[in-house]
Design a protein around this motif. Sequence first.
Motif, mmCIF file in Angstrom:
data_model
loop_
_atom_site.group_PDB
_atom_site.id
_atom_site.type_symbol
_atom_site.label_atom_id
_atom_site.label_comp_id
_atom_site.label_asym_id
_atom_site.label_seq_id
_atom_site.Cartn_x
_atom_site.Cartn_y
_atom_site.Cartn_z
ATOM 1 N N VAL A 2 35.557 31.116 43.249
ATOM 2 C CA VAL A 2 35.515 32.151 44.272
ATOM 3 C C VAL A 2 35.653 33.498 43.571
ATOM 4 N N VAL A 3 34.782 34.449 43.926
ATOM 5 C CA VAL A 3 34.797 35.786 43.334
ATOM 6 C C VAL A 3 35.004 36.793 44.462
ATOM 7 N N TYR A 4 36.041 37.627 44.358
ATOM 8 C CA TYR A 4 36.307 38.623 45.401
ATOM 9 C C TYR A 4 37.051 39.806 44.808
ATOM 10 N N PRO A 5 37.023 40.972 45.412
ATOM 11 C CA PRO A 5 36.125 41.345 46.502
ATOM 12 C C PRO A 5 34.698 41.459 45.983
ATOM 13 N N ASN A 6 33.779 41.274 46.841
ATOM 14 C CA ASN A 6 32.371 41.335 46.467
ATOM 15 C C ASN A 6 31.625 42.005 47.611
ATOM 16 N N ALA A 8 32.632 44.767 44.460
ATOM 17 C CA ALA A 8 33.867 45.176 43.792
ATOM 18 C C ALA A 8 33.804 46.654 43.421
ATOM 19 N N VAL A 12 37.893 42.797 40.031
ATOM 20 C CA VAL A 12 37.369 41.603 40.683
ATOM 21 C C VAL A 12 38.280 40.443 40.308
ATOM 22 N N THR A 13 38.543 39.574 41.265
ATOM 23 C CA THR A 13 39.370 38.395 41.028
ATOM 24 C C THR A 13 38.478 37.163 41.051
ATOM 25 N N ARG A 49 43.633 31.965 38.317
ATOM 26 C CA ARG A 49 43.210 33.262 38.843
ATOM 27 C C ARG A 49 43.077 34.235 37.676
ATOM 28 N N THR A 75 27.670 32.657 40.084
ATOM 29 C CA THR A 75 27.575 33.382 41.342
ATOM 30 C C THR A 75 27.263 34.837 41.049
ATOM 31 N N LEU A 77 27.677 38.952 41.565
ATOM 32 C CA LEU A 77 28.719 39.947 41.818
ATOM 33 C C LEU A 77 28.056 41.299 41.897
#
Length: 80
Positions: A2-6, A8, A12-13, A49, A75, A77
């Motif tokens: 999972v990549v967020y926030p997107n 960014a 980015v986490t 993480r 994914t 970004l």
Amino acid sequence: MVVYPNPARDFVTIEFNAQKATDYRLRITDMSGRIAFSQESASDESLNRIQVPSGTLAAGIYMVTLEIDGTQQMTRLMVE
């Protein structure tokens, strides 16, 4: 993975689960394939993480690639 926030802005986490403690390789590349960020390390068994400062990346679209335990996840970004 999972990549967020997107999209960014400042950071980015990236979160992923590992079935066992093992090595992983994380890469963020621009759309021409140039590596903008790379990290190799050991994961923990369970949730991992990673926070990446995206403020140093130029605005645009990137590919996040995680290689772990012989598998590869990718994914997109977007960085604003």
